[in-house]
Scaffold this motif. Structure first.
Motif, PDB file in Angstrom:
ATOM      1  N   THR A  31       0.794  -1.151   0.021  1.00  0.00           N
ATOM      2  CA  THR A  31      -0.193  -0.013   0.075  1.00  0.00           C
ATOM      3  C   THR A  31       0.951   1.260  -0.004  1.00  0.00           C
ATOM      4  O   THR A  31       0.557   2.121  -0.878  1.00  0.00           O
ATOM      5  CB  THR A  31      -0.996   0.211   1.165  1.00  0.00           C
ATOM      6  OG1 THR A  31      -1.804  -1.041   0.998  1.00  0.00           O
ATOM      7  CG2 THR A  31      -1.720   1.285   1.389  1.00  0.00           C
ATOM      8  N   ALA A  32       1.888   1.032   0.858  1.00  0.00           N
ATOM      9  CA  ALA A  32       2.781   2.234   0.752  1.00  0.00           C
ATOM     10  C   ALA A  32       3.568   2.659  -0.543  1.00  0.00           C
ATOM     11  O   ALA A  32       3.722   3.726  -0.916  1.00  0.00           O
ATOM     12  CB  ALA A  32       3.735   2.419   2.194  1.00  0.00           C
ATOM     13  N   GLN A  33       3.905   1.501  -0.830  1.00  0.00           N
ATOM     14  CA  GLN A  33       4.935   1.661  -2.059  1.00  0.00           C
ATOM     15  C   GLN A  33       3.661   2.191  -3.364  1.00  0.00           C
ATOM     16  O   GLN A  33       4.226   3.005  -3.979  1.00  0.00           O
ATOM     17  CB  GLN A  33       5.483   0.241  -2.535  1.00  0.00           C
ATOM     18  CG  GLN A  33       6.466  -0.075  -1.584  1.00  0.00           C
ATOM     19  CD  GLN A  33       6.905  -1.342  -1.912  1.00  0.00           C
ATOM     20  OE1 GLN A  33       6.173  -2.499  -2.463  1.00  0.00           O
ATOM     21  NE2 GLN A  33       8.264  -1.805  -1.513  1.00  0.00           N
ATOM     22  N   PHE A  87       3.117   5.593  -2.945  1.00  0.00           N
ATOM     23  CA  PHE A  87       4.381   6.602  -3.253  1.00  0.00           C
ATOM     24  C   PHE A  87       4.727   6.591  -4.787  1.00  0.00           C
ATOM     25  O   PHE A  87       4.859   7.779  -5.409  1.00  0.00           O
ATOM     26  CB  PHE A  87       5.628   6.055  -2.617  1.00  0.00           C
ATOM     27  CG  PHE A  87       6.884   6.709  -2.840  1.00  0.00           C
ATOM     28  CD1 PHE A  87       7.280   7.925  -2.498  1.00  0.00           C
ATOM     29  CD2 PHE A  87       7.818   6.301  -3.918  1.00  0.00           C
ATOM     30  CE1 PHE A  87       8.336   8.727  -2.836  1.00  0.00           C
ATOM     31  CE2 PHE A  87       9.050   6.750  -4.126  1.00  0.00           C
ATOM     32  CZ  PHE A  87       9.480   7.958  -3.611  1.00  0.00           C
TER      33      PHE A  87
END
Length: 367
Positions: A167-169, A172
Motif C-alpha cells: 500500500t505504501a509503495q 508513493f
C-alpha cells in the motif's frame, strides 16, 4: 456556436451525432449481430470526426497545445473505461491486471505502431523529415522513468511478492508518476514550448501566430464539444463490443491479456490516424508530439487513478510485467532512443518499428 463553416463542414458535425445515435441503439436494443455492426459503424465515423476536430483545435491554439488536448481527452476517457471495467469485473482475477495490460499495450502500440507508421508514411511521401531532438529526448527520459517504476520495478521489491506493490509503495509510486507527468506537461507547454514546435526552414515556427485562416473561438469550442462526443462514442462503443470481442478471442484461444491490446487499439485509433495524417502532411513533429504525449499521459494519469480505485476497493493491483513483456518493452525503448536521436526520419526506421509491433502482437497471441 457556429457549426457550419470551412473548418466544421456538415459531415464533421453530423458524424458524432450519428455515432451517438448508433451507441444509443446499442444500449437500448438486445445484443445482436446488427447491433454490433451499428456500433462498429458509429465507432468508425466517430474516429474520423474526432481526428478532424482535434486538427481544428490544434490549428487554433497551435503546437503543442493541440496535440496535448487530444492526448489528454483520449487518456481521460481511457482511464474512465478501465476503471468502469475494473469495477464491473469485481474480484475476477483478470480485473487486477487489466490496467497493466492496457497501459503496456498502449505504450507498445505508440512506440512501435503510431511512431512506426508515421515515420514510414511520412518518409515514403517526403523522403526525409526533420524534427527537434530536444523534444524527443525529454519525452523518452520521462517515459522510460515512468514505465520502469510502474511496470517493471514491482517485480523486484522485497516487501511484496509477485507483480504488486505494498500500500505504501503503491501510494508513493502513484504520486511520483503524477509528478513526472505534470513536470513533462509544464516542460512541454511553458518552459520549453519551442522544443515542440514544427520546424520550417530548419527553425521552430509557431504556425498559429498571424494565421488569418484560424478557426474562430466559436468554431474551436464547437470542435471541442464534438471531439468529446466523438471520443465518448468511441470508448463506450468499445465497451459494448467488449463481450463480443472476448468471445471471439476465447474462440481462437487468445490469452486474456489480449483484451488490453484490443482496448488500447480502439482508444488510440483517433490519435494514430491523426499522427499518420500529420506525417503525410510533412508535420512529423506533430506526429511525435502526439505519440510522446499519449504514452506519458496514458501512464501518468492511469496508474494514479487505478491505484486509488484499488486502494478503496481493497484489491491487489497487479502492475509488474512478465519476463517476455519486460524484454519487449526494453527493446522498444532502446530502439526508439536510437532511432530518434538524429532529428531525421527515413523509411528503414519506420519499418523497424513496425516489425517490432508485429513481433509484439504475434507473441501476445502465441506467448
Amino acid at each position: 456556436m457556429k457549426f457550419k463553416s470551412i473548418h466544421n463542414p456538415l459531415w464533421a458535425t453530423t458524424s458524432p451525432v450519428i455515432g451517438l445515435f448508433c451507441l444509443g441503439i446499442g444500449f437500448a436494443a438486445p445484443p445482436s449481430t446488427i447491433v454490433d455492426i451499428l456500433l462498429v459503424i458509429g465507432l468508425a465515423i466517430s474516429v474520423v470526426s474526432a481526428v478532424h476536430h482535434a486538427e481544428v483545435i490544434a490549428h487554433r491554439v497551435g503546437e503543442p497545445y493541440g496535440t496535448l488536448v487530444l492526448a489528454l481527452a483520449v487518456t481521460a476517457i481511457e482511464v474512465a473505461l478501465i476503471v468502469s471495467m475494473m469495477i464491473a469485473g469485481g474480484e475476477h482475477p483478470g480485473t487486477f491486471g487489466l490496467a497493466r495490460d492496457t497501459v503496456f499495450a498502449a505504450v507498445m502500440l505508440i512506440l512501435n505502431g503510431i511512431i512506426g507508421f508515421s515515420l514510414l508514411a511520412g518518409s515514403r511521401r517526403h523522403r526525409t523529415q526533420k524534427y527537434q531532438i530536444h523534444s524527443i529526448t525529454a519525452a523518452l527520459v520521462t517515459l522510460t522513468a515512468i514505465v520502469s517504476l510502474t511496470l517493471v520495478l514491482p517485480n523486484f521489491t522485497s516487501s511484496s511478492h509477485g507483480p504488486t506493490y505494498t500500500t505504501a509503495q503503491l501510494i508513493f509510486v502513484a504520486i511520483v508518476t503524477l509528478v513526472l507527468f505534470i513536470a513533462f506537461t509544464v516542460f512541454q507547454t511553458i518552459d520549453y514550448r519551442d522544443y515542440f514546435l514544427p520546424l520550417i526552414d530548419g527553425k521552430p515556427a509557431d504556425e498559429s501566430i498571424g494565421d488569418i485562416d484560424k478557426p474562430s473561438n466559436g468554431e474551436t469550442w464547437a470542435s471541442l464539444v464534438l471531439l468529446f462526443i466523438g471520443l465518448v462514442v468511441v470508448v463506450l462503443s468499445a465497451k459494448k463490443l467488449a463481450p463480443t470481442l472476448e468471445i471471439g478471442l476465447e474462440a481462437v484461444g487468445a490469452p486474456r491479456a489480449v483484451v488490453g491490446i484490443v482496448i488500447a487499439m480502439i482508444v488510440l485509433l483517433p490519435e494514430g490516424v491523426a499522427a499518420v495524417r500529420a506525417a503525410l502532411n510533412d508535420r512529423v513533429q506533430t506526429s511525435l508530439n502526439l505519440a510522446a504525449g499519449s504514452a506519458i499521459a496514458s501512464i501518468g494519469l492511469t496508474i494514479p487513478t487505478v491505484a486509488i480505485v484499488a486502494l478503496v476497493m481493497g484489491w491487489p493491483l497487479e502492475l509488474g510485467l512478465d519476463q517476455k513483456s519486460s524484454v519487449l518493452l526494453f527493446i522498444s525503448l532502446f530502439i526508439t532512443s536510437i532511432s530518434l536521436r538524429t532529428g531525421k526520419t527515413n523509411k528503414l526506421i519506420g519499418t523497424v518499428h513496425i516489425t517490432l509491433l508485429a513481433v509484439y502482437l504475434f507473441l501476445s497471441f502465441v506467448p
